[in-house]
Design a protein around this motif. Structure first.
Motif, PDB file in Angstrom:
ATOM      1  N   LYS A   1      24.470  21.892  80.552  1.00  0.00           N
ATOM      2  CA  LYS A   1      24.543  21.690  82.000  1.00  0.00           C
ATOM      3  C   LYS A   1      23.646  20.535  82.420  1.00  0.00           C
ATOM      4  CE  LYS A   1      23.817  24.128  86.390  1.00  0.00           C
ATOM      5  NZ  LYS A   1      22.765  23.269  86.896  1.00  0.00           N
ATOM      6  N   GLU A   2      22.462  20.495  81.849  1.00  0.00           N
ATOM      7  CA  GLU A   2      21.541  19.406  82.170  1.00  0.00           C
ATOM      8  C   GLU A   2      22.116  18.061  81.724  1.00  0.00           C
ATOM      9  OE1 GLU A   2      17.930  20.521  80.301  1.00  0.00           O
ATOM     10  OE2 GLU A   2      17.374  22.029  81.818  1.00  0.00           O
ATOM     11  N   ASP A   3      22.762  18.055  80.497  1.00  0.00           N
ATOM     12  CA  ASP A   3      23.362  16.807  80.008  1.00  0.00           C
ATOM     13  C   ASP A   3      24.524  16.374  80.908  1.00  0.00           C
ATOM     14  OD1 ASP A   3      21.562  16.836  77.970  1.00  0.00           O
ATOM     15  OD2 ASP A   3      22.940  17.719  76.498  1.00  0.00           O
ATOM     16  N   PHE A   4      25.341  17.341  81.371  1.00  0.00           N
ATOM     17  CA  PHE A   4      26.465  17.025  82.236  1.00  0.00           C
ATOM     18  C   PHE A   4      25.984  16.424  83.559  1.00  0.00           C
ATOM     19  CE2 PHE A   4      29.446  18.274  85.590  1.00  0.00           C
ATOM     20  CZ  PHE A   4      30.625  17.689  85.129  1.00  0.00           C
ATOM     21  N   GLU A   5      24.913  17.036  84.098  1.00  0.00           N
ATOM     22  CA  GLU A   5      24.365  16.502  85.349  1.00  0.00           C
ATOM     23  C   GLU A   5      23.823  15.099  85.146  1.00  0.00           C
ATOM     24  OE1 GLU A   5      21.487  19.382  86.457  1.00  0.00           O
ATOM     25  OE2 GLU A   5      22.943  20.787  87.347  1.00  0.00           O
ATOM     26  N   THR A   6      23.215  14.852  84.004  1.00  0.00           N
ATOM     27  CA  THR A   6      22.701  13.511  83.698  1.00  0.00           C
ATOM     28  C   THR A   6      23.857  12.514  83.567  1.00  0.00           C
ATOM     29  OG1 THR A   6      20.807  14.492  82.545  1.00  0.00           O
ATOM     30  CG2 THR A   6      21.300  12.183  82.089  1.00  0.00           C
ATOM     31  N   LEU A   7      24.948  12.942  82.876  1.00  0.00           N
ATOM     32  CA  LEU A   7      26.125  12.072  82.720  1.00  0.00           C
ATOM     33  C   LEU A   7      26.725  11.727  84.084  1.00  0.00           C
ATOM     34  CD1 LEU A   7      28.247  10.665  80.959  1.00  0.00           C
ATOM     35  CD2 LEU A   7      29.457  12.877  80.830  1.00  0.00           C
ATOM     36  N   HIS A   8      26.808  12.711  84.945  1.00  0.00           N
ATOM     37  CA  HIS A   8      27.362  12.478  86.282  1.00  0.00           C
ATOM     38  C   HIS A   8      26.523  11.449  87.035  1.00  0.00           C
ATOM     39  CE1 HIS A   8      29.553  13.329  89.955  1.00  0.00           C
ATOM     40  NE2 HIS A   8      28.362  13.520  90.585  1.00  0.00           N
ATOM     41  N   GLU A   9      25.190  11.572  86.903  1.00  0.00           N
ATOM     42  CA  GLU A   9      24.308  10.612  87.568  1.00  0.00           C
ATOM     43  C   GLU A   9      24.494   9.214  86.982  1.00  0.00           C
ATOM     44  OE1 GLU A   9      20.397  12.132  87.149  1.00  0.00           O
ATOM     45  OE2 GLU A   9      20.666  13.818  88.557  1.00  0.00           O
ATOM     46  N   LYS A  10      24.630   9.133  85.657  1.00  0.00           N
ATOM     47  CA  LYS A  10      24.811   7.826  84.995  1.00  0.00           C
ATOM     48  C   LYS A  10      26.127   7.173  85.429  1.00  0.00           C
ATOM     49  CE  LYS A  10      21.051   7.964  82.467  1.00  0.00           C
ATOM     50  NZ  LYS A  10      19.962   7.013  82.705  1.00  0.00           N
ATOM     51  N   LYS A  11      27.204   7.996  85.535  1.00  0.00           N
ATOM     52  CA  LYS A  11      28.496   7.452  85.971  1.00  0.00           C
ATOM     53  C   LYS A  11      28.402   6.873  87.382  1.00  0.00           C
ATOM     54  CE  LYS A  11      31.793  10.132  83.225  1.00  0.00           C
ATOM     55  NZ  LYS A  11      32.898  11.117  83.269  1.00  0.00           N
ATOM     56  N   ALA A  12      27.773   7.590  88.250  1.00  0.00           N
ATOM     57  CA  ALA A  12      27.628   7.108  89.629  1.00  0.00           C
ATOM     58  C   ALA A  12      26.845   5.809  89.650  1.00  0.00           C
ATOM     59  CB  ALA A  12      26.941   8.187  90.476  1.00  0.00           C
ATOM     60  N   HIS A  13      25.800   5.763  88.842  1.00  0.00           N
ATOM     61  CA  HIS A  13      24.996   4.548  88.780  1.00  0.00           C
ATOM     62  C   HIS A  13      25.807   3.378  88.191  1.00  0.00           C
ATOM     63  CE1 HIS A  13      21.355   2.191  88.721  1.00  0.00           C
ATOM     64  NE2 HIS A  13      21.435   2.007  87.388  1.00  0.00           N
ATOM     65  N   PHE A  14      26.658   3.696  87.156  1.00  0.00           N
ATOM     66  CA  PHE A  14      27.481   2.666  86.535  1.00  0.00           C
ATOM     67  C   PHE A  14      28.494   2.094  87.538  1.00  0.00           C
ATOM     68  CE2 PHE A  14      31.339   1.458  84.202  1.00  0.00           C
ATOM     69  CZ  PHE A  14      30.827   0.456  83.389  1.00  0.00           C
ATOM     70  N   GLU A  15      29.128   2.959  88.306  1.00  0.00           N
ATOM     71  CA  GLU A  15      30.094   2.493  89.312  1.00  0.00           C
ATOM     72  C   GLU A  15      29.407   1.596  90.340  1.00  0.00           C
ATOM     73  OE1 GLU A  15      31.780   5.991  90.929  1.00  0.00           O
ATOM     74  OE2 GLU A  15      33.020   6.458  89.162  1.00  0.00           O
ATOM     75  N   LYS A  16      28.208   1.943  90.681  1.00  0.00           N
ATOM     76  CA  LYS A  16      27.482   1.123  91.651  1.00  0.00           C
ATOM     77  C   LYS A  16      27.186  -0.255  91.063  1.00  0.00           C
ATOM     78  CE  LYS A  16      23.420   1.280  94.637  1.00  0.00           C
ATOM     79  NZ  LYS A  16      22.222   2.072  95.031  1.00  0.00           N
TER      80      LYS A  16
END
Length: 285
Positions: free
Chosen positions: A246-261
């Motif tokens: 769950k922690e890794d998934f939340e981290t991945l979600h944050e990274k994706k958002a940052h990548f799109e930005k």
């Protein structure tokens, strides 16, 4: 109690101040006071009793004690008695009373002070309780120290209880009276024994068969406990993995958002770079 010194003034026939040094007498271990009738032998013992307890055998408060004790030619009476108690401590008891200058028959209430000899000085005490110092009540003081004439038979014929109490007080025998302490301990032990017996009555019907059955039940329960503990540990491991995932998934979600930005920023930067190159060429031309 060992007498040391007695000072009398204005008491009965002792009009002038007189001092009696008992130390020279007590060194012999045995002494007597002799004299003709009315010479003041009893006055010495009475003065000691009055100095210590404020009581006398011949007179009481209703007999106008202080007036009758005071010498008729004196306006002031003073008693000072030095003695050593059973603890080998030296004390002084003083009593003083004066005649009312306006009324010859009116004698004021005596003032009393007790002292203890410490560091070569007389230190006043905050009380005047002779019984606390001497270790004898006035009644037993009379019976053991001053036995009035005609009352020796009464001393010998004391009741059992009175005689026992007197001996306890005189010789400090209370410390050997163990009856009350033993009774208290016995009652406490009996109470504890009754409680233990009451607790043990619940086990009267216990037998070997019941014990064996309980042991089998205990084994089964222990096995159930081990199985549950094993299942709990496996569940705990799975929980840890899921928590980490769950922690890794939340981290991945944050990274994706940052990548799109960052991707959006790259398109703007690429356009800016193209314009910059065009501007640079035009500037050189």
């Amino acid at each position: 109690m060992i007498p040391v010194q007695l000072t009398l003034e204005g008491i009965y026939s002792y009009q002038e101040r007189q001092k009696i040094d008992f130390e020279s007498l007590t060194e012999a271990g045995l002494f007597g006071i002799f004299g003709s009738v009315g010479s003041g032998k009893s006055s010495i013992l009475e003065a000691i009793s009055f100095a210590l307890y404020g009581e006398t055998e011949r007179l009481n408060a209703r007999d106008r004690r202080t007036y009758n004790m005071m010498n008729l030619k004196s306006n002031r009476s003073y008693i000072e008695f030095d003695f050593i108690n059973s603890e080998n401590k030296k004390y002084r008891a003083t009593r003083e009373f004066k005649r009312n200058s306006k009324n010859f028959e009116d004698v004021k209430t005596p003032s009393v002070t007790f002292y203890e000899w410490k560091n070569e000085n007389w230190i006043p005490l905050d009380h005047s309780n002779a019984e606390q110092i001497v270790g004898l009540s006035y009644a037993n003081f009379k019976r053991t120290i001053i036995i009035p004439q005609g009352q020796f038979k009464e001393f010998l014929e004391l009741g059992a209880a009175e005689r026992t109490n007197m001996m306890k007080e005189i010789f400090g025998l209370q410390r050997f009276d163990l009856q009350n302490n033993v009774s208290l301990i016995n009652a406490k032990n009996r109470s504890e024994l009754d409680q233990l017996e009451g607790q043990l009555k619940g086990f009267d019907e216990v037998n070997e068969e019941q014990i064996s059955s309980k042991k089998e039940s205990l084994k089964l329960e222990q096995q159930k406990f081990e199985d549950i503990l094993k299942s709990f540990r496996e569940t705990e491991k799975l929980y840890s993995k899921l928590k980490s995932l769950k922690e890794d998934f939340e981290t991945l979600h944050e990274k994706k958002a940052h990548f799109e930005k960052l991707t959006e920023q790259k398109e703007n930067l690429d356009l800016l770079e193209t314009k910059t190159e065009l501007y640079d060429r035009l500037s050189r031309i």
